[in-house]
Enzyme design. Sequence first.
Site, PDB file in Angstrom:
ATOM      1  N   LEU A  12       2.749 -22.960  25.423  1.00  0.00           N
ATOM      2  CA  LEU A  12       2.960 -21.529  25.680  1.00  0.00           C
ATOM      3  C   LEU A  12       4.283 -21.069  25.078  1.00  0.00           C
ATOM      4  O   LEU A  12       5.044 -20.321  25.697  1.00  0.00           O
ATOM      5  CB  LEU A  12       2.926 -21.249  27.185  1.00  0.00           C
ATOM      6  CG  LEU A  12       1.569 -21.450  27.867  1.00  0.00           C
ATOM      7  CD1 LEU A  12       1.680 -21.201  29.365  1.00  0.00           C
ATOM      8  CD2 LEU A  12       0.522 -20.517  27.248  1.00  0.00           C
ATOM      9  N   THR A  14       6.041 -19.391  21.397  1.00  0.00           N
ATOM     10  CA  THR A  14       5.876 -18.087  20.745  1.00  0.00           C
ATOM     11  C   THR A  14       4.418 -17.796  20.425  1.00  0.00           C
ATOM     12  O   THR A  14       3.907 -16.714  20.731  1.00  0.00           O
ATOM     13  CB  THR A  14       6.707 -18.050  19.447  1.00  0.00           C
ATOM     14  OG1 THR A  14       8.079 -18.251  19.770  1.00  0.00           O
ATOM     15  CG2 THR A  14       6.550 -16.715  18.745  1.00  0.00           C
ATOM     16  N   GLY A  16       1.606 -19.509  21.548  1.00  0.00           N
ATOM     17  CA  GLY A  16       0.736 -19.569  22.726  1.00  0.00           C
ATOM     18  C   GLY A  16       0.795 -18.295  23.544  1.00  0.00           C
ATOM     19  O   GLY A  16      -0.243 -17.743  23.951  1.00  0.00           O
ATOM     20  N   ALA A  17       2.015 -17.804  23.793  1.00  0.00           N
ATOM     21  CA  ALA A  17       2.153 -16.537  24.524  1.00  0.00           C
ATOM     22  C   ALA A  17       1.540 -15.398  23.720  1.00  0.00           C
ATOM     23  O   ALA A  17       0.912 -14.483  24.289  1.00  0.00           O
ATOM     24  CB  ALA A  17       3.631 -16.260  24.808  1.00  0.00           C
ATOM     25  N   ALA A  34     -16.972 -11.007  19.151  1.00  0.00           N
ATOM     26  CA  ALA A  34     -17.404 -12.355  19.545  1.00  0.00           C
ATOM     27  C   ALA A  34     -18.781 -12.341  20.191  1.00  0.00           C
ATOM     28  O   ALA A  34     -19.399 -13.403  20.346  1.00  0.00           O
ATOM     29  CB  ALA A  34     -16.390 -12.967  20.505  1.00  0.00           C
ATOM     30  N   LYS A 107      -0.339 -27.783  11.497  1.00  0.00           N
ATOM     31  CA  LYS A 107      -0.473 -28.257  10.115  1.00  0.00           C
ATOM     32  C   LYS A 107      -0.034 -29.703   9.955  1.00  0.00           C
ATOM     33  O   LYS A 107      -0.617 -30.450   9.163  1.00  0.00           O
ATOM     34  CB  LYS A 107       0.293 -27.364   9.144  1.00  0.00           C
ATOM     35  CG  LYS A 107       1.808 -27.320   9.304  1.00  0.00           C
ATOM     36  CD  LYS A 107       2.241 -26.161  10.147  1.00  0.00           C
ATOM     37  CE  LYS A 107       3.756 -26.035  10.213  1.00  0.00           C
ATOM     38  NZ  LYS A 107       4.141 -24.907  11.100  1.00  0.00           N
ATOM     39  N   VAL A 134      -2.185 -22.662   8.272  1.00  0.00           N
ATOM     40  CA  VAL A 134      -1.649 -22.359   6.945  1.00  0.00           C
ATOM     41  C   VAL A 134      -1.448 -20.864   6.797  1.00  0.00           C
ATOM     42  O   VAL A 134      -2.381 -20.082   6.986  1.00  0.00           O
ATOM     43  CB  VAL A 134      -2.591 -22.863   5.835  1.00  0.00           C
ATOM     44  CG1 VAL A 134      -2.046 -22.484   4.456  1.00  0.00           C
ATOM     45  CG2 VAL A 134      -2.788 -24.365   5.926  1.00  0.00           C
ATOM     46  N   ILE A 138      -2.512 -14.826   7.252  1.00  0.00           N
ATOM     47  CA  ILE A 138      -3.281 -14.688   6.004  1.00  0.00           C
ATOM     48  C   ILE A 138      -4.552 -15.536   6.118  1.00  0.00           C
ATOM     49  O   ILE A 138      -4.468 -16.721   6.419  1.00  0.00           O
ATOM     50  CB  ILE A 138      -2.450 -15.184   4.798  1.00  0.00           C
ATOM     51  CG1 ILE A 138      -1.133 -14.409   4.698  1.00  0.00           C
ATOM     52  CG2 ILE A 138      -3.239 -15.056   3.513  1.00  0.00           C
ATOM     53  CD1 ILE A 138      -0.200 -14.940   3.626  1.00  0.00           C
ATOM     54  N   LYS A 207       1.038 -27.869   4.522  1.00  0.00           N
ATOM     55  CA  LYS A 207       0.080 -26.786   4.290  1.00  0.00           C
ATOM     56  C   LYS A 207      -0.661 -26.975   2.970  1.00  0.00           C
ATOM     57  O   LYS A 207      -1.869 -26.726   2.882  1.00  0.00           O
ATOM     58  CB  LYS A 207       0.812 -25.447   4.323  1.00  0.00           C
ATOM     59  CG  LYS A 207       1.441 -25.138   5.674  1.00  0.00           C
ATOM     60  CD  LYS A 207       2.380 -23.949   5.594  1.00  0.00           C
ATOM     61  CE  LYS A 207       3.086 -23.704   6.917  1.00  0.00           C
ATOM     62  NZ  LYS A 207       4.107 -22.644   6.838  1.00  0.00           N
TER      63      LYS A 207
END
Length: 430
Positions: A12, A14, A16-17, A34, A107, A134, A138, A207
């Site tokens: 949790l 950056t 995860g939150a 979804a 990664k 990666v 993007i 990456k």
Amino acid sequence: MSKPLSVAVAGLGTVGAGVLKLLAGNADIVAARAGRPVVVGAVSARDRRRNRGVKLDGLRWYDDPVALATDPGTDVVVELIGGSDGPARALVEAALAAGKPVVTANKALLAVHGAAIAELAEARGVPLAFEAAVAGGIPAIKGLREGLAANRIQRVAGILNGTCNYILTVMREAQREFAEVLAEAQKLGYAEADPSFDIDGIDAAHKLAILAALAFGRPVDFAAVHVEGIRAITALDILLAGELGYRIKLLGIAARTEGGISTRVHPCMVPVAAPIARVDGVFNAVVAEGDHVGRVMLEGRGAGAGPTASAVVADLIDIAQDRVTPVWGAAGGALSTAPSEPMERHVGAYYLRLMVVDRPGVIADVTGILRDQAISLESMLQRGRAPGEAVPVVLTTHDCEEAAMRAAITRIAALDVVLEPPAMIRIEPL
């Protein structure tokens, strides 16, 4: 609407939150795309008391992240712990073994252990999704694996580390040295306290190993990636590159060659007119070249809570819709066995900067060594005259083999008139 997809999130920080915030804030959009709600039912993190800016009320909390793999109410496990081993690897392997789909932004794990993990996912018949691993937000993974699936990819390249791109951008714009800009990037939060993984090229290499596996349909092979970072780049090199019509970027490049697959990460001089030369600051870019589509470039934010969470949730939406794609784009039995080409066989043009004593015969000695290695010059730039003092001499070459260039540099560095190790940067006509 169908039964909600219940997600367990391990980690949790950056990202995860950010995933929890996105799923709460865009719940209606996510559910529509979804085909059912996507909800977080369980989490795991090291400190229960830390305020992460998201509501955790009513969620099942596990101190041991690996326990999420056997949580009976969890449909999908999201691994955002990080690291190539330890609890991250244990959780991913346990979840796949338990027949639960996994979404990860890791990664390092995929670069180092991706071949074995992909085999496990295929054997268990469950998805392993990693769009967020990666280039942040993007859609590089889906672009290569799905959007360009009909193409024979010839090359994939990119700016894959925002920290390095930020440092090189500020060095160019402000004409400042590497160490000074790195210290500022650390204060601003663009670089870690220990920035080695970023500035030494390891993060970009992780990456690139993943992109190469997707582009060329073969198991990931991080050990084959040639890696160099940006510590040796100076403000003088950046200034001289500009005079020659180039910008310096840290690039990851994977290409199909006559000898197999070449994968390399290192500083490059790219023409100022190339689109990738204008990708500055913390932004990332990925360029792919296909036999039918031609050249495609994707650009955007490569890190941060929002962009990375966006990629994680895109994978969750695919899983909710039962859209499953083989990890490397093809089933294990159909993957390529093309060998990795060693860096010594790379062929390209080079920039050399020498600090030499300004006296007669120096250039003749240097060009004689290059001639002996069958290396021809394209241009030479000498800044002024200062007899008996140190002056920079810049040479650019026509295409030659890496092994020949390295041999030449070793001999040039041994000349008594050369006062410091030669600076060498490869020129890439992207």
